[in-house]
Design a protein around this motif. Structure first.
Motif, PDB file in Angstrom:
ATOM      1  N   GLN A  45      -0.302  34.389  16.781  1.00 49.06           N
ATOM      2  CA  GLN A  45       0.043  33.033  17.202  1.00 49.06           C
ATOM      3  C   GLN A  45      -0.467  31.980  16.243  1.00 49.06           C
ATOM      4  O   GLN A  45      -0.153  30.795  16.376  1.00 49.06           O
ATOM      5  CB  GLN A  45      -0.530  32.757  18.605  1.00 49.06           C
ATOM      6  N   PHE A  46      -1.270  32.404  15.265  1.00 49.41           N
ATOM      7  CA  PHE A  46      -1.937  31.436  14.401  1.00 49.41           C
ATOM      8  C   PHE A  46      -1.060  30.926  13.262  1.00 49.41           C
ATOM      9  O   PHE A  46      -1.225  29.796  12.802  1.00 49.41           O
ATOM     10  CB  PHE A  46      -3.221  32.042  13.815  1.00 49.41           C
ATOM     11  N   THR A  47      -0.158  31.760  12.745  1.00 50.72           N
ATOM     12  CA  THR A  47       0.573  31.382  11.531  1.00 50.72           C
ATOM     13  C   THR A  47       2.069  31.224  11.753  1.00 50.72           C
ATOM     14  O   THR A  47       2.853  31.315  10.819  1.00 50.72           O
ATOM     15  CB  THR A  47       0.326  32.415  10.404  1.00 50.72           C
ATOM     16  N   ASN A  48       2.475  30.996  13.007  1.00 53.92           N
ATOM     17  CA  ASN A  48       3.878  30.708  13.291  1.00 53.92           C
ATOM     18  C   ASN A  48       4.796  31.801  12.743  1.00 53.92           C
ATOM     19  O   ASN A  48       5.727  31.544  11.977  1.00 53.92           O
ATOM     20  CB  ASN A  48       4.276  29.345  12.733  1.00 53.92           C
ATOM     21  N   SER A  49       4.516  33.045  13.163  1.00 55.66           N
ATOM     22  CA  SER A  49       5.308  34.168  12.670  1.00 55.66           C
ATOM     23  C   SER A  49       6.791  33.999  12.951  1.00 55.66           C
ATOM     24  O   SER A  49       7.637  34.347  12.126  1.00 55.66           O
ATOM     25  CB  SER A  49       4.812  35.471  13.300  1.00 55.66           C
TER      26      SER A  49
END
Length: 431
Positions: A344-348
């Protein structure tokens, strides 16, 4: 393997293939008698500020030169100007692959150095000395009377030899070595913190030479990748330095992307879970829960990129590029993008359904659609399974292997979000 020592000094002037020689401007029109004149470029430090650029709520048109994007350009006062810019109706767009490579790609490389990375040092003024002892390569770079030192560590597949050199993946931050070694691919790592601290401290080999310059740490780490490649060229006969991948994860994936962008010797760029300032979009950044934005990345680690990018905080939609532009500028060289659906951290999702398909449109237009791939896997941020997920594509590019894995499959993310790049209906018709 038994310890051995091999040393070499690399004469800086003998390295014409380095992208340290990124063109500062297009060739003069007088020298291009049969070709269209390239759009004018601003000089360093004189690029338009955010308020001179239209707000673009969708991904910027990769075929539109910067000179025809600014609000004071021809047509900039038209009520439809911003809409035309976003939908592929802007004036003086790039029309052919030849024009892309001659004009637009150099323009993008310079624009990204101005707005994001800082200007890459002139490698022609550096001397690189490399000394090998067993599986360690010590690297010493000197420029302007200053010297920086760091080292790299080799892991060679059993099948490699000077008579049968292996392709190589250079990484920072660690990776799953064994599957690559079993596939006949060498793995080389170096301590990125010895090149540049992940902070404002300005310590490490890069800053020992270039302290005082407005250059992001991502570019400093990219420089480390390039100097390692210099050293491998000079001292490790078991490695085929014409078949080279670069990789890292998270902020180190951002650095690997910069390394691939800024050195044409890199065969395959492999950014893993890279996020904003990597291959996460500045626009459409809220698709995967808690994600990076320009604002929170600049606030938390402003040193990754140059000061100019900070002037767009609060105005990210005025940037004249996005992550798809960075990806497209690597073509025709290969790019494989890793993202985990649990990250959720790097906008996959944004990378997968927005950036990748937009960049692939350019790769396809240039005639190299098979040189870009998207690896959507399960798992979270910097899950080491990502290296296994991209490995088939790595073997395809570095070893010419035939593979069956479909790297257009976006998994649970479904289909590309084509509304984010409306210029897709106006792709130039390449001859």
């Amino acid at each position: 393997m038994p310890s051995r020592k091999r040393a070499a000094v690399i004469g800086a002037i003998a390295l014409p293939w380095l992208v340290a020689a990124i063109p500062a401007a297009p060739a003069p029109a007088a020298a291009l008698t049969a070709a269209a004149e390239c759009a004018p470029l601003p000089s360093a430090g004189k690029y338009p500020t955010w308020d001179k650029l239209p707000k673009q709520t969708t991904l910027p048109d990769p075929w539109l030169p910067l000179a025809y994007t600014t609000t004071d350009s021809e047509g900039g006062s038209s009520p439809s100007f911003a809409s035309d810019v976003m939908t592929g109706k802007g004036k003086n767009r790039i029309q052919t692959p030849e024009e892309w490579y001659r004009c637009r790609q150099p323009e993008i490389l310079q624009m990204l150095q101005e707005y994001q990375y800082g200007y890459y040092p002139d490698h022609s003024k550096e001397t690189v000395k490399a000394t090998r002892s067993g599986n360690t390569v010590n690297i010493e770079v000197t420029a302007g009377g200053k010297t920086g030192k760091f080292s790299a560590t080799l892991a060679l597949p059993p099948s490699s030899s000077p008579a049968k050199p292996a392709p190589v993946v250079i990484n920072i931050g660690g990776m799953t070595n064994q599957p690559y070694l079993q596939a006949g691919i060498a793995v080389v790592g170096f301590d990125y913190s010895r090149v540049a601290a992940d902070s404002n401290a300005k310590t490490g080999a890069f800053w020992d030479i270039y302290n005082g310059r407005d250059i992001g740490v991502l570019t400093a780490w990219a420089w480390g990748f390039h100097r390692v490649l210099d050293a491998l060229n000079a001292t490790v006969a078991e490695i085929d330095s014409s078949r080279v991948g670069v990789t890292g994860c998270s902020r180190l994936g951002k650095a690997a992307l910069a390394a691939g962008l800024l050195d044409a010797r890199i065969t395959l760029t492999m950014p893993m879970s890279s996020g904003v300032q990597g291959l996460g979009p500045y626009r459409y950044h809220g698709l995967s829960g808690q994600d990076e934005t320009l604002e929170n990345s600049k606030s938390g680690a402003g040193w990754w990129t140059d000061k100019a990018l900070g002037t767009f905080v609060g105005h990210a939609e005025n940037l004249p590029y996005d992550a798809h532009t960075i990806a497209a500028a690597i073509a025709p060289r290969a790019l494989v993008i890793d993202q985990g659906t649990g990250d959720q951290f790097t906008n996959s999702k944004g990378t997968s359904v927005v950036v990748y398909p937009a960049a692939k449109l350019v790769y396809s237009w240039l005639g190299v659609p098979d040189q870009i791939a998207m690896s959507v896997r399960g798992g979270g941020h910097c899950d080491m399974s990502g290296f296994n997920s991209v490995l088939p594509f790595v073997t395809k590019i570095l070893q010419n292997q035939t593979i069956t894995k479909d790297y257009d499959d976006l998994g649970s993310y479904g289909s590309p979000m084509s509304t984010t790049y409306p210029w897709a209906t106006a792709v130039p018709k390449a001859a």
